[in-house]
Design a protein around this motif. Structure first.
Motif, PDB file in Angstrom:
ATOM      1  N   PHE A  96       3.305  -5.258  -2.807  1.00 16.81           N
ATOM      2  CA  PHE A  96       2.770  -4.897  -1.497  1.00 16.81           C
ATOM      3  C   PHE A  96       3.617  -3.817  -0.818  1.00 16.81           C
ATOM      4  O   PHE A  96       3.385  -3.475   0.334  1.00 16.81           O
ATOM      5  CB  PHE A  96       2.720  -6.132  -0.595  1.00 16.81           C
ATOM      6  N   LYS A 167      -0.710 -14.113  -3.072  1.00 15.74           N
ATOM      7  CA  LYS A 167      -1.334 -12.804  -2.819  1.00 15.74           C
ATOM      8  C   LYS A 167      -2.310 -12.887  -1.642  1.00 15.74           C
ATOM      9  O   LYS A 167      -2.294 -12.041  -0.742  1.00 15.74           O
ATOM     10  CB  LYS A 167      -2.060 -12.327  -4.075  1.00 15.74           C
ATOM     11  N   LYS A 168      -3.129 -13.912  -1.632  1.00 11.64           N
ATOM     12  CA  LYS A 168      -4.101 -14.080  -0.545  1.00 11.64           C
ATOM     13  C   LYS A 168      -3.392 -14.291   0.788  1.00 11.64           C
ATOM     14  O   LYS A 168      -3.815 -13.751   1.826  1.00 11.64           O
ATOM     15  CB  LYS A 168      -5.022 -15.263  -0.847  1.00 11.64           C
ATOM     16  N   GLU A 171      -2.046 -10.978   2.000  1.00 15.81           N
ATOM     17  CA  GLU A 171      -3.155 -10.133   2.447  1.00 15.81           C
ATOM     18  C   GLU A 171      -3.603 -10.517   3.854  1.00 15.81           C
ATOM     19  O   GLU A 171      -3.899  -9.652   4.683  1.00 15.81           O
ATOM     20  CB  GLU A 171      -4.334 -10.243   1.469  1.00 15.81           C
ATOM     21  N   GLN A 174      -1.109  -9.104   6.262  1.00 15.68           N
ATOM     22  CA  GLN A 174      -1.263  -7.658   6.401  1.00 15.68           C
ATOM     23  C   GLN A 174      -2.481  -7.282   7.243  1.00 15.68           C
ATOM     24  O   GLN A 174      -2.454  -6.307   7.993  1.00 15.68           O
ATOM     25  CB  GLN A 174      -1.375  -6.999   5.013  1.00 15.68           C
ATOM     26  N   ARG A 175      -3.546  -8.052   7.129  1.00 12.99           N
ATOM     27  CA  ARG A 175      -4.785  -7.753   7.855  1.00 12.99           C
ATOM     28  C   ARG A 175      -4.797  -8.308   9.276  1.00 12.99           C
ATOM     29  O   ARG A 175      -5.740  -8.075  10.017  1.00 12.99           O
ATOM     30  CB  ARG A 175      -5.980  -8.318   7.080  1.00 12.99           C
TER      31      ARG A 175
END
Length: 395
Positions: A96, A167-168, A171, A174-175
């Motif tokens: 990332f 990973k999820k 994410e 980050q979002r």
């Protein structure tokens, strides 16, 4: 005699609809950009044993542990499981675009904490408490992963699915698909008869580990904030603790004899506070037997529902500005407490405790202690600038 079926129906309904607390969590969320992450990794039992027997070979260590009755294969496999999780998280963060440094309790410093954008404890609640104790403001996020959710709950860490899908989870961060949760912490100021000596002591006997030097900037303010609880009482548990309690800035003081006083945050209300005050189903069932319910099925179901209802109401929100106090094993006979009337459990915005103990300690989050002997006064409070910033994922 009351009608048990009517009572039971209402209790069952109440448990189903009970909302113990609503989290007032900030919705002002922006995508979380993580350039530098500091992973605080737990010290596995295997690593701890290797430090204790540092002069032994691997074969010699195995013999010592097996002789003690330790399951050596499990010890090594749990260590490897944690290490694999650590490597997986590090590699995912690298993909990332995040610079990562991994530390443990031996090389965790204030400088490394200050240099990171985010602190990521991995392990369980113990590691989370260790990492968060190094963060003394409400700006830097502390977001924990449970490295082995199959064996531990890790209530302070992200939900179990996050450990299975790193990973999820990243994410979502980050979002900006999360809400900030500000967990209030307890600030403690001590006035004692031993000058300004507030040297902390680590309660965990870990070879080669000593607590780092902390700076608070304020005289007599303890160098660690309590995320869970502060406990005050005699070091020897068999000895009665003689304490004087004052609540909410009142001039009224109560002399107590007890097994100590535990003051918790909303976060800590699910931990020791809950264990001290919990009512068991067995206890409720015994009370119902005294009432002599006709139906044993009705009685057992009611006992379970009542204990669940009572125990869930012991918990309160992590961002609550109040502290929950518990006087453990309060002696209530003769002249004690003096004066009469204090509740053994309740809420307060300010707590002051004066020690009249022989050899006592004030313990923060079950890991760091300070002398708390005759004449010492501890003042406990919650300030918004001391809160710990963490996240809750949106459903």
């Amino acid at each position: 005699m009351y009608k048990p079926r009517f009572l039971t129906r209402n209790i069952f309904s109440g448990v189903g609809n009970l909302n113990v607390f609503s989290q007032n969590i900030s919705n002002e969320v922006h995508p979380l950009k993580i350039e530098k992450a500091l992973i605080v990794s737990k010290l596995s039992r295997y690593e701890s044993e290797k430090r204790i027997y540092s002069n032994c070979s691997e074969h010699e260590l195995e013999k010592i542990l097996r002789k003690r009755g330790t399951n050596y294969e499990k010890l090594v496999s749990f260590h490897e499981l944690h290490r694999n999780f650590e490597n997986n998280l590090t590699e995912t963060l690298n993909r990332f675009g995040t610079e990562v440094e991994v530390v443990n309790r031996y090389n965790l410093t204030e400088e490394k904490v200050d240099d990171a954008d985010i602190i990521i404890p991995i392990g369980g609640d113990g590691t989370y408490l260790l990492a968060s104790s190094r963060v003394r403001n409400n700006k830097k996020p502390v977001i924990g992963f449970n490295s082995d959710p199959s064996r531990s709950e890790g209530c302070l860490c992200l939900p179990s699915w996050c450990s299975l899908d790193i990973k999820k989870s990243l994410e979502k961060l980050q979002r900006g698909q999360f809400k900030w949760l500000m967990r209030n912490r307890i600030r403690t100021t001590i006035e004692n008869n031993e000058g300004d000596m507030l040297n902390p002591k680590c309660l965990h006997d870990i070879k080669g580990y000593s607590l780092p030097t902390f700076q608070t900037g304020e005289k007599n303010v303890l160098p660690v904030l309590a995320l869970n609880e502060v406990f005050m009482g005699e070091t020897l548990s068999a000895r009665v603790s003689h304490l004087q309690l004052r609540l909410n800035g009142s001039q009224d003081k109560t002399d107590l004899k007890c097994s100590g006083i535990c003051v918790c945050t909303g976060t800590g209300s699910t931990s020791w506070h809950l264990s001290i005050n919990r009512l068991s189903t067995q206890c409720i069932a015994e009370l119902l037997r005294l009432i002599d319910l006709d139906s044993s099925e009705e009685k057992d179901g009611l006992a379970k529902s009542l204990s669940d209802l009572y125990n869930r109401n012991l918990m309160f929100a992590p961002e609550d500005k109040r502290m929950g106090y518990t006087i453990r094993d309060l002696i209530s006979s003769g002249v004690w407490p003096n004066p009469k009337g204090i509740k053994p459990r309740g809420f307060a915005t300010g707590v002051e405790v004066q020690s009249h103990c022989f050899e006592a300690m004030l313990v923060v989050d079950g890991g760091v202690s300070f002398p708390f002997n005759d004449g010492a006064i501890a003042k406990l409070e919650i300030r918004p600038e001391d809160a710990l910033r963490t996240v809750v994922f949106k459903e």
